[in-house]
Scaffold this motif. Structure first.
Motif, mmCIF file in Angstrom:
data_model
loop_
_atom_site.group_PDB
_atom_site.id
_atom_site.type_symbol
_atom_site.label_atom_id
_atom_site.label_comp_id
_atom_site.label_asym_id
_atom_site.label_seq_id
_atom_site.Cartn_x
_atom_site.Cartn_y
_atom_site.Cartn_z
ATOM 1 N N ARG A 249 0.764 -1.309 0.109
ATOM 2 C CA ARG A 249 -0.027 -0.032 -0.124
ATOM 3 C C ARG A 249 0.791 1.222 0.021
ATOM 4 N N ALA A 250 2.172 0.993 0.523
ATOM 5 C CA ALA A 250 2.936 2.296 0.597
ATOM 6 C C ALA A 250 3.757 2.610 -0.494
ATOM 7 N N LYS A 251 3.684 1.815 -1.697
ATOM 8 C CA LYS A 251 4.665 2.077 -2.771
ATOM 9 C C LYS A 251 4.687 3.451 -3.356
ATOM 10 N N ASP A 252 3.538 3.779 -3.679
ATOM 11 C CA ASP A 252 3.124 5.132 -4.237
ATOM 12 C C ASP A 252 3.735 6.321 -3.376
ATOM 13 N N ALA A 253 3.169 6.250 -2.199
ATOM 14 C CA ALA A 253 3.875 7.394 -1.165
ATOM 15 C C ALA A 253 5.357 7.319 -1.044
ATOM 16 N N LEU A 254 5.989 6.215 -1.156
ATOM 17 C CA LEU A 254 7.384 6.092 -0.958
ATOM 18 C C LEU A 254 8.041 6.785 -2.130
ATOM 19 N N ARG A 255 7.248 6.463 -3.296
ATOM 20 C CA ARG A 255 8.008 7.129 -4.277
ATOM 21 C C ARG A 255 7.846 8.704 -4.341
ATOM 22 N N ARG A 256 6.741 9.263 -4.009
ATOM 23 C CA ARG A 256 6.513 10.625 -3.807
ATOM 24 C C ARG A 256 7.097 11.464 -2.818
ATOM 25 N N PHE A 259 11.045 8.999 1.128
ATOM 26 C CA PHE A 259 11.280 8.688 2.455
ATOM 27 C C PHE A 259 10.268 7.424 3.161
ATOM 28 N N ALA A 260 10.904 6.637 3.944
ATOM 29 C CA ALA A 260 9.983 5.741 4.569
ATOM 30 C C ALA A 260 10.248 5.914 6.036
ATOM 31 N N VAL A 261 8.878 5.731 6.790
ATOM 32 C CA VAL A 261 8.706 5.714 8.124
ATOM 33 C C VAL A 261 8.828 4.332 8.423
ATOM 34 N N LEU A 262 9.831 3.676 9.314
ATOM 35 C CA LEU A 262 10.040 2.230 9.604
ATOM 36 C C LEU A 262 9.728 1.960 11.122
ATOM 37 N N ARG A 298 14.516 -0.323 -3.180
ATOM 38 C CA ARG A 298 13.952 -0.030 -4.546
ATOM 39 C C ARG A 298 13.005 1.065 -4.617
ATOM 40 N N PHE A 299 12.850 1.614 -3.537
ATOM 41 C CA PHE A 299 11.740 2.668 -3.830
ATOM 42 C C PHE A 299 12.289 4.222 -2.876
ATOM 43 N N THR A 300 13.378 4.033 -2.041
ATOM 44 C CA THR A 300 13.845 5.060 -1.429
ATOM 45 C C THR A 300 15.143 4.571 -0.592
ATOM 46 N N LYS A 301 15.757 5.831 -0.494
ATOM 47 C CA LYS A 301 17.220 5.338 0.229
ATOM 48 C C LYS A 301 17.227 6.394 1.726
ATOM 49 N N ARG A 302 15.848 6.697 2.016
ATOM 50 C CA ARG A 302 15.922 7.815 3.045
ATOM 51 C C ARG A 302 14.806 6.992 3.952
ATOM 52 N N ASP A 328 24.054 2.241 2.555
ATOM 53 C CA ASP A 328 23.906 3.559 2.004
ATOM 54 C C ASP A 328 22.796 4.398 2.198
ATOM 55 N N PHE A 329 22.045 4.139 3.227
ATOM 56 C CA PHE A 329 20.695 5.042 3.440
ATOM 57 C C PHE A 329 21.073 6.344 4.239
ATOM 58 N N GLU A 330 20.208 7.067 4.096
ATOM 59 C CA GLU A 330 20.023 8.403 4.952
ATOM 60 C C GLU A 330 19.230 8.160 5.916
ATOM 61 N N VAL A 331 19.488 8.191 7.338
ATOM 62 C CA VAL A 331 18.836 7.607 8.381
ATOM 63 C C VAL A 331 18.622 8.749 9.447
ATOM 64 N N ARG A 332 17.473 8.930 9.854
ATOM 65 C CA ARG A 332 16.899 9.699 11.013
ATOM 66 C C ARG A 332 16.258 8.852 12.012
ATOM 67 N N VAL A 333 16.181 9.161 13.131
ATOM 68 C CA VAL A 333 15.569 8.317 14.220
ATOM 69 C C VAL A 333 14.528 9.355 15.003
ATOM 70 N N LEU A 334 13.292 8.579 15.199
ATOM 71 C CA LEU A 334 12.203 9.364 16.019
ATOM 72 C C LEU A 334 12.015 8.856 17.185
ATOM 73 N N ALA A 335 12.534 9.264 18.293
ATOM 74 C CA ALA A 335 12.076 8.801 19.616
ATOM 75 C C ALA A 335 10.907 9.549 20.175
ATOM 76 N N LEU A 336 9.925 8.970 20.232
ATOM 77 C CA LEU A 336 8.696 9.745 20.590
ATOM 78 C C LEU A 336 8.670 10.462 22.240
ATOM 79 N N PRO A 337 8.031 11.497 22.344
ATOM 80 C CA PRO A 337 8.091 11.988 23.698
ATOM 81 C C PRO A 337 7.310 11.103 24.671
#
Length: 583
Positions: A249-256, A259-262, A298-302, A328-337
């Protein structure tokens, strides 16, 4: 390239590029051509053109162009043979069956097709159980308490596996042989060899492969049954390490969004998707596997990693960062409050709050530095542990300039001497080590000259010892130093009114501090003067201001605009003036 007379050439001749592209891009007639916003780069004015007569596309903004196969390969991140199949299916062109190499291969293909169909029927069964049985109604009530309405249940295909031992089996038994039922992962055998339903009294989440075919189920216990989550085992159609939940379900949004939220689990992915962030995928557990990373690539490197805040989630975050960096991914981390998981945070704080913190998710090194700062940094050993925790990640940064920037930040955050840290990192890299060896300079065990002289004055000085101890205590100049515990013991002894006995002071210290104290006492030194004491205290004041400035800078980087930010900026200016005046 499609060869003359080949199936690919026939598909290319029969395909309508406008129809295929139109499934991905909103096109409008523009003279003889069609025009729309380019799907390959961000733009506000349409520069993407499709030429129906020549069956080609071209973007005058980013320069990408080609035929219908090139377009599908770009959009689906697939190879040429797969693009042929996709275009053929979209245009209603029958795809010739591949020649099977052997009876065994034909049997395996038939088995996989039957298992996919079986899972489709199981999904129908689970959905009906949720909607039309008393047990299912109870499950619906639970799901409603978790914030899932009927539209969400339908959107994500959520169902219910009843508590009866073989209701699903009875539903499937008339169509499939027992051997296939056993291999499907939908059934298990008891000690006597009898088959029974693997999933019972559980809410079911269908797991689809990249093309949207259901290949497994993740199931949550409705009551207190253990395990809390029970997933399908490995089967001929399902390998956990090759599937990402919600990717279909996420493929189109990943392209647009590029970046992906994992996240970790099904409920987290559903909550984030319902918050309007469709580019979310779940690793179906706490361990991200290399095949999953390659699939996502295949869809994003972020990627923004948003795992649960518990110990297992933190460990999984660190493992995932290491793997993603290797690819070679660009990585950010979300630690929720509030140490909330994504599902809980969205339900309690709302979608807008989640979108806001997602946008502010820091780069992975900032997250890791924050984790390192939770260690005991009051000792040299603690600082060494923190550096060695960070080192493997720093070594994976491919860009030398970025590595240099992060070395500076690590030195500031951990209060290390930057040249010493850089030398230690460089030596570890040249020796291909993933840790830094203990070094007195890095561990801070070699107290600075000003500290050493003041310690001698407190231990031996007469006349102004009481005044010196009083000023050090009032200004808290010894706080945050590696020698803080030695100073504290000496100040207490100096202000007591009794003669200072070095052996008694040493007896109150830990082994490491006691050894340093005696080392200082045995150093040769000239007679102390009050002027020298003042000069040494000024050196400590300067270092104190530098530490405060680093703390303020960290707070500025973490604070939103507002009154608090203004106060921090004013304090920063004041500290900079103090440091400039002391030079």
């Amino acid at each position: 390239m499609a060869e003359a007379g080949s199936f690919a050439e026939r598909v290319k001749q029969q395909a309508d590029i406008v129809r295929v592209v139109g499934e991905y891009v909103q096109l409008k007639k523009a003279g003889q051509n069609f025009r729309g916003l380019c799907p390959f780069h961000s733009e506000k004015t349409p520069s993407f053109n499709v030429h129906p007569a020549r069956q080609i596309y071209h973007c005058f903004g980013c320069g990408k162009g080609g035929d219908v196969f090139n377009f599908v390969m770009e959009m689906e991140k697939c190879e040429f043979p797969e693009a042929i199949r996709i275009v053929a299916e979209k245009c209603g062109i029958p795809v010739p069956k591949q020649k099977e190499r052997s009876p065994e291969e034909r049997k395996e293909n038939q088995q996989r097709a039957a298992l996919v169909e079986m899972h489709r029927e199981a999904q129908t069964f689970f959905v009906k159980q949720l909607e039309g049985t008393p047990e299912g109604k109870a499950a619906q009530a639970y799901l409603e308490d978790r914030g899932l309405d009927k539209d969400a249940l339908t959107r994500f295909g959520i169902g219910y596996a009843p508590s009866g031992g073989d209701l699903l089996l009875r539903f499937l038994k008339s169509k499939y042989p027992e051997k296939l039922l056993a291999e499907s992962g939908l059934a298990s055998r008891d000690q006597s060899g009898r088959l029974f339903d693997r999933f019972r009294r559980r809410i079911t989440f269908p797991i689809s492969n990249e093309s949207g075919k259901i290949v497994a189920f993740g199931c949550r216990a409705l009551g207190d049954d253990q395990p809390k989550y029970l997933n399908s085992p490995e089967t001929p159609i399902y390998s956990k390490s090759n599937v990402l939940y919600h990717l279909d379900r996420a493929k189109d949004a990943l392209r647009r969004q590029d970046f992906a939220v994992l996240v970790e689990g099904y409920m987290d992915a559903i909550a984030v998707a319902r918050a309007g962030i469709s580019n979310v995928v779940a690793s179906c557990g706490t361990s991200l596997a290399e095949p999953q990373i390659k699939l996502l690539g295949r869809f994003t490197k972020r990627v923004v990693v948003n795992y649960d805040p518990d110990t297992a989630g933190q460990a999984a975050t660190e493992r995932s960062i290491a793997l993603l960096l290797e690819h070679d991914f660009e990585v950010r981390v979300l630690a929720l409050p509030g140490k909330a998981d994504p599902d809980k945070f969205v339900r309690e704080q709302g979608a807008d709050a989640y979108v806001k913190v997602l946008k502010e998710a820091p780069p992975y090194v900032d997250y890791l530095i924050g984790r390192a700062r939770q260690m005991d940094l009051s000792t040299g050993e603690g600082k060494l542990r923190a550096v060695n925790f960070l080192l493997p990640y720093v070594q994976k940064i491919p860009n030398r300039i970025l590595r240099s920037e992060w070395a500076t930040r690590i030195a500031q955050q951990l209060r290390l001497e930057e040249p010493v840290l850089r030398a230690a990192l460089s030596k570890a890299a040249s020796e291909r080590r993933s840790e830094v060896k203990p070094q007195p300079e890095l561990m801070g065990r070699a107290a600075k000259p000003a500290e050493r002289r003041l310690i001698r004055m407190l231990a031996e000085g007469e006349g102004f010892r009481h005044e010196l101890a009083q000023q050090l205590q009032n200004a808290r100049l010894h706080h945050g130093l590696e020698t803080e515990k030695i100073f504290t013991a000496l100040i207490v002894a100096s202000l007591s009114g009794e003669p200072v006995q070095p052996t008694e002071v040493a007896a109150t210290l830990e082994e490491r501090d006691r050894r340093l104290f005696f080392e200082i006492l045995f150093e040769e030194a000239s007679s102390a003067t009050w002027e020298e004491a003042v000069s040494c205290m000024e050196a400590l004041q300067h270092r104190q201001a530098e530490r405060e400035l680093a703390d303020v800078q960290r707070s500025i980087e973490a604070s939103p605009p507002g009154p608090e930010m203004r106060g921090l900026l004013e304090k920063k200016q004041e500290l900079m003036r103090r440091l400039a005046a002391a030079r």
